[in-house]
Design a protein around this motif. Sequence first.
Motif, PDB file in Angstrom:
ATOM      1  N   ASP B 238      38.324  10.500  74.777  1.00 19.86           N
ATOM      2  CA  ASP B 238      38.888   9.451  75.637  1.00 19.86           C
ATOM      3  C   ASP B 238      40.370   9.646  75.941  1.00 19.86           C
ATOM      4  OD1 ASP B 238      40.226   8.729  73.333  1.00 19.86           O
ATOM      5  OD2 ASP B 238      39.099   6.889  73.004  1.00 19.86           O
ATOM      6  N   GLY B 239      40.963  10.758  75.496  1.00 19.38           N
ATOM      7  CA  GLY B 239      42.353  11.049  75.852  1.00 19.38           C
ATOM      8  C   GLY B 239      43.372  10.571  74.845  1.00 19.38           C
ATOM      9  N   ARG B 240      42.896   9.881  73.794  1.00 21.27           N
ATOM     10  CA  ARG B 240      43.812   9.479  72.708  1.00 21.27           C
ATOM     11  C   ARG B 240      43.833  10.591  71.665  1.00 21.27           C
ATOM     12  NH1 ARG B 240      40.820   4.856  73.833  1.00 21.27           N
ATOM     13  NH2 ARG B 240      42.039   3.121  74.689  1.00 21.27           N
ATOM     14  N   VAL B 241      45.041  10.992  71.266  1.00 27.02           N
ATOM     15  CA  VAL B 241      45.180  12.110  70.327  1.00 27.02           C
ATOM     16  C   VAL B 241      46.094  11.703  69.173  1.00 27.02           C
ATOM     17  CG1 VAL B 241      46.086  14.459  70.042  1.00 27.02           C
ATOM     18  CG2 VAL B 241      44.755  13.875  72.083  1.00 27.02           C
ATOM     19  N   LEU B 242      45.677  12.065  67.974  1.00 26.50           N
ATOM     20  CA  LEU B 242      46.484  11.856  66.768  1.00 26.50           C
ATOM     21  C   LEU B 242      46.535  13.177  66.015  1.00 26.50           C
ATOM     22  CD1 LEU B 242      47.788  10.320  64.362  1.00 26.50           C
ATOM     23  CD2 LEU B 242      45.464   9.697  63.634  1.00 26.50           C
ATOM     24  N   ALA B 243      47.731  13.739  65.869  1.00 28.08           N
ATOM     25  CA  ALA B 243      47.899  14.968  65.092  1.00 28.08           C
ATOM     26  C   ALA B 243      48.817  14.654  63.916  1.00 28.08           C
ATOM     27  CB  ALA B 243      48.505  16.076  65.945  1.00 28.08           C
ATOM     28  N   ALA B 244      48.448  15.164  62.746  1.00 30.33           N
ATOM     29  CA  ALA B 244      49.215  14.856  61.535  1.00 30.33           C
ATOM     30  C   ALA B 244      49.398  16.110  60.696  1.00 30.33           C
ATOM     31  CB  ALA B 244      48.499  13.779  60.720  1.00 30.33           C
ATOM     32  N   ALA B 245      50.491  16.141  59.939  1.00 32.04           N
ATOM     33  CA  ALA B 245      50.843  17.308  59.128  1.00 32.04           C
ATOM     34  C   ALA B 245      49.882  17.524  57.973  1.00 32.04           C
ATOM     35  CB  ALA B 245      52.272  17.164  58.605  1.00 32.04           C
ATOM     36  N   THR B 246      49.309  16.434  57.442  1.00 36.11           N
ATOM     37  CA  THR B 246      48.421  16.530  56.272  1.00 36.11           C
ATOM     38  C   THR B 246      47.239  15.573  56.450  1.00 36.11           C
ATOM     39  OG1 THR B 246      49.565  14.755  55.072  1.00 36.11           O
ATOM     40  CG2 THR B 246      50.365  17.000  54.707  1.00 36.11           C
ATOM     41  N   PRO B 247      46.130  15.835  55.739  1.00 35.58           N
ATOM     42  CA  PRO B 247      44.988  14.912  55.794  1.00 35.58           C
ATOM     43  C   PRO B 247      45.361  13.500  55.329  1.00 35.58           C
ATOM     44  CG  PRO B 247      44.329  17.003  54.788  1.00 35.58           C
ATOM     45  CD  PRO B 247      45.817  17.054  54.965  1.00 35.58           C
ATOM     46  N   GLU B 248      46.214  13.393  54.306  1.00 34.60           N
ATOM     47  CA  GLU B 248      46.604  12.073  53.793  1.00 34.60           C
ATOM     48  C   GLU B 248      47.353  11.283  54.865  1.00 34.60           C
ATOM     49  OE1 GLU B 248      47.447  14.987  52.349  1.00 34.60           O
ATOM     50  OE2 GLU B 248      45.985  15.000  50.709  1.00 34.60           O
ATOM     51  N   LEU B 249      48.289  11.947  55.523  1.00 36.42           N
ATOM     52  CA  LEU B 249      49.072  11.279  56.562  1.00 36.42           C
ATOM     53  C   LEU B 249      48.171  10.889  57.734  1.00 36.42           C
ATOM     54  CD1 LEU B 249      51.979  10.463  57.314  1.00 36.42           C
ATOM     55  CD2 LEU B 249      52.189  12.651  58.499  1.00 36.42           C
ATOM     56  N   HIS B 250      47.253  11.765  58.086  1.00 38.56           N
ATOM     57  CA  HIS B 250      46.305  11.489  59.165  1.00 38.56           C
ATOM     58  C   HIS B 250      45.502  10.233  58.848  1.00 38.56           C
ATOM     59  CE1 HIS B 250      42.423  12.157  61.342  1.00 38.56           C
ATOM     60  NE2 HIS B 250      43.264  12.435  62.329  1.00 38.56           N
ATOM     61  N   GLU B 251      45.017  10.147  57.625  1.00 36.54           N
ATOM     62  CA  GLU B 251      44.207   9.001  57.209  1.00 36.54           C
ATOM     63  C   GLU B 251      45.033   7.710  57.287  1.00 36.54           C
ATOM     64  OE1 GLU B 251      41.073   8.898  56.703  1.00 36.54           O
ATOM     65  OE2 GLU B 251      41.212   6.735  56.256  1.00 36.54           O
ATOM     66  N   ARG B 252      46.278   7.782  56.818  1.00 34.21           N
ATOM     67  CA  ARG B 252      47.117   6.573  56.827  1.00 34.21           C
ATOM     68  C   ARG B 252      47.458   6.137  58.249  1.00 34.21           C
ATOM     69  NH1 ARG B 252      50.136   8.835  51.544  1.00 34.21           N
ATOM     70  NH2 ARG B 252      48.809   7.718  50.073  1.00 34.21           N
ATOM     71  N   ALA B 253      47.686   7.097  59.124  1.00 39.54           N
ATOM     72  CA  ALA B 253      47.982   6.744  60.521  1.00 39.54           C
ATOM     73  C   ALA B 253      46.750   6.123  61.169  1.00 39.54           C
ATOM     74  CB  ALA B 253      48.425   7.990  61.292  1.00 39.54           C
ATOM     75  N   LEU B 254      45.565   6.659  60.872  1.00 33.72           N
ATOM     76  CA  LEU B 254      44.321   6.095  61.410  1.00 33.72           C
ATOM     77  C   LEU B 254      44.158   4.633  61.002  1.00 33.72           C
ATOM     78  CD1 LEU B 254      41.410   8.670  60.962  1.00 33.72           C
ATOM     79  CD2 LEU B 254      42.381   7.800  63.101  1.00 33.72           C
ATOM     80  N   VAL B 255      44.448   4.364  59.725  1.00 40.25           N
ATOM     81  CA  VAL B 255      44.295   2.988  59.225  1.00 40.25           C
ATOM     82  C   VAL B 255      45.188   2.039  60.013  1.00 40.25           C
ATOM     83  CG1 VAL B 255      44.747   1.484  57.232  1.00 40.25           C
ATOM     84  CG2 VAL B 255      43.548   3.658  56.907  1.00 40.25           C
ATOM     85  N   VAL B 256      46.438   2.436  60.239  1.00 40.73           N
ATOM     86  CA  VAL B 256      47.360   1.551  60.965  1.00 40.73           C
ATOM     87  C   VAL B 256      46.945   1.418  62.431  1.00 40.73           C
ATOM     88  CG1 VAL B 256      49.753   1.206  61.683  1.00 40.73           C
ATOM     89  CG2 VAL B 256      49.256   2.082  59.392  1.00 40.73           C
ATOM     90  N   LEU B 257      46.552   2.523  63.059  1.00 43.00           N
ATOM     91  CA  LEU B 257      46.142   2.456  64.473  1.00 43.00           C
ATOM     92  C   LEU B 257      44.930   1.548  64.655  1.00 43.00           C
ATOM     93  CD1 LEU B 257      46.436   6.181  65.694  1.00 43.00           C
ATOM     94  CD2 LEU B 257      47.779   4.232  66.511  1.00 43.00           C
ATOM     95  N   ASN B 258      44.071   1.480  63.625  1.00 47.44           N
ATOM     96  CA  ASN B 258      42.823   0.734  63.771  1.00 47.44           C
ATOM     97  C   ASN B 258      42.794  -0.588  63.020  1.00 47.44           C
ATOM     98  OD1 ASN B 258      41.089   2.573  65.445  1.00 47.44           O
ATOM     99  ND2 ASN B 258      41.758   3.978  63.840  1.00 47.44           N
ATOM    100  N   ALA B 259      43.948  -1.002  62.476  1.00 47.17           N
ATOM    101  CA  ALA B 259      44.016  -2.290  61.773  1.00 47.17           C
ATOM    102  C   ALA B 259      43.858  -3.412  62.798  1.00 47.17           C
ATOM    103  CB  ALA B 259      45.350  -2.422  61.054  1.00 47.17           C
ATOM    104  N   ASP B 260      43.307  -4.548  62.340  1.00 46.86           N
ATOM    105  CA  ASP B 260      43.174  -5.683  63.278  1.00 46.86           C
ATOM    106  C   ASP B 260      44.430  -6.530  63.258  1.00 46.86           C
ATOM    107  OD1 ASP B 260      40.814  -5.493  64.665  1.00 46.86           O
ATOM    108  OD2 ASP B 260      39.645  -5.961  62.852  1.00 46.86           O
TER     109      ASP B 260
END
Lengths: 260, 260
Positions: B238-260
């Motif tokens: 869908d054109g949304r991209v998230l790139a992260a330096a580490t799996p841990e950081l990626h996971e934490r960014a996902l949580v914040v992006l998808n929090a209600d």
Amino acid sequence: VNNDLNTDLTTFATELADAARTVTLRYFRRPLDIEHKTDTSPVTIADRETEQLLRQRILQRFPEHGLYGEEYGQHGLEQRHRWVIDPIDGTKSFICGVPTFGTLIALLDGSESIIGVIDMPALDERWVGTAGQPTRFNGEPCRTRDCSGLADAALFATAPEMFQGEDAQRFQRLVRRVRLRRFGGDCHAYGLLAAGFIDLVVEADLKPYDFMALIPVIRGAGGVISDWRGQPLGLGSDGRVLAAATPELHERALVVLNAD
Amino acid sequence: VNNDLNTDLTTFATELADAARTVTLRYFRRPLDIEHKTDTSPVTIADRETEQLLRQRILQRFPEHGLYGEEYGQHGLEQRHRWVIDPIDGTKSFICGVPTFGTLIALLDGSESIIGVIDMPALDERWVGTAGQPTRFNGEPCRTRDCSGLADAALFATAPEMFQGEDAQRFQRLVRRVRLRRFGGDCHAYGLLAAGFIDLVVEADLKPYDFMALIPVIRGAGGVISDWRGQPLGLGSDGRVLAAATPELHERALVVLNAD
């Protein structure tokens, strides 16, 4: 006589920029400790070491001149000649490995900024402005672009968070009128304007060491630079800066920034 | 055998990037006619000529491969191997004389992006990723930085207008958690992440030719790249991209992006 003096001083200013490069490029893209100043802007050993070197050189050569730097404050501000320096403009870019950071060096004669250097170490690009002479971009004379209408203008600003409260609305009003807006320039944007690649730079929340060096560069290339009321920039300015490729474009941008 | 094939294909991809440089650098900082496409993004003869050259080279060498480019659309998308190319990523930067524009070249094997090149002609910087091999930055292996916490992360995005409606709030929520946010990266930001200078790139409104080349570069440097739901990127993303330096950081960014 005045022109010879200005040429000597300009040569000295470019030697300062050369010296600054040796420090900034030694630290660029190397691991660095980053401190946060009271205003939360980041600062590194590269900022401090570069400014110390420039201070040393200036003090050695012109002990009677005043000096105002970003990191170590000011002395001799009652002197006729005063140097105003920003060792690393765009520290955020610098610490992120982005090559658009610069070193800014200005010399004031009274309240007038008579010499300005915008040096981009990692891009190997340098703009040198001297009052009454054409601005040079990497040694060659350069000119702003012949853009007089807002609808044709490309506008740069470093970041949206520069514009607080009403300033954000004033900036947005102008953005809606131009052809293109881009964030992320740092001082490089003013060089791009002087070389005829973009047409407007509109910023706020700047300090004298961020803008005093820009004045001779923009003017010597045929552009206009002022605050958002059209007043000349000086050490007492409020930090709002408007640079334009032509007097017509500058006037039109002023009208929009100041419309009710 | 597969590794030899990938090495040959990688060599060919870098030859494509070399060829693209000859065109883009010939037009960079020269006066250009700028057209505006139906989505209002600017395009120049440099974009079109670069893509034509790349199409020609690919067709000549691999007539059986499919091809999807920004300017001239797609053919052979039913083929196993498909090239996905963006001749000039960051056309806005390009037309403003800013050297952070790039050329993006990806090769898909089925739905997998197995080769990616991020080439920055005006900076003389190149990242090459090949599935199963370490990413190379100007020929040398590179790694992402060991950053696992949002509070330590430097986050880049090209421009605020990428984020419309709810996306803007999701982005802002993440920005409030990180150490530093900077706009104005174009594809260079993903290279900086792969080389360990920044930690997060979060963007939206991208097209496959904007992100398919990034995947092998980020992965081969130890980073993680996905859409904002954590799903692998593909031609149908869908054109949304998230790139992260580490799996841990990626996971934490996902949580914040998808929090209600």
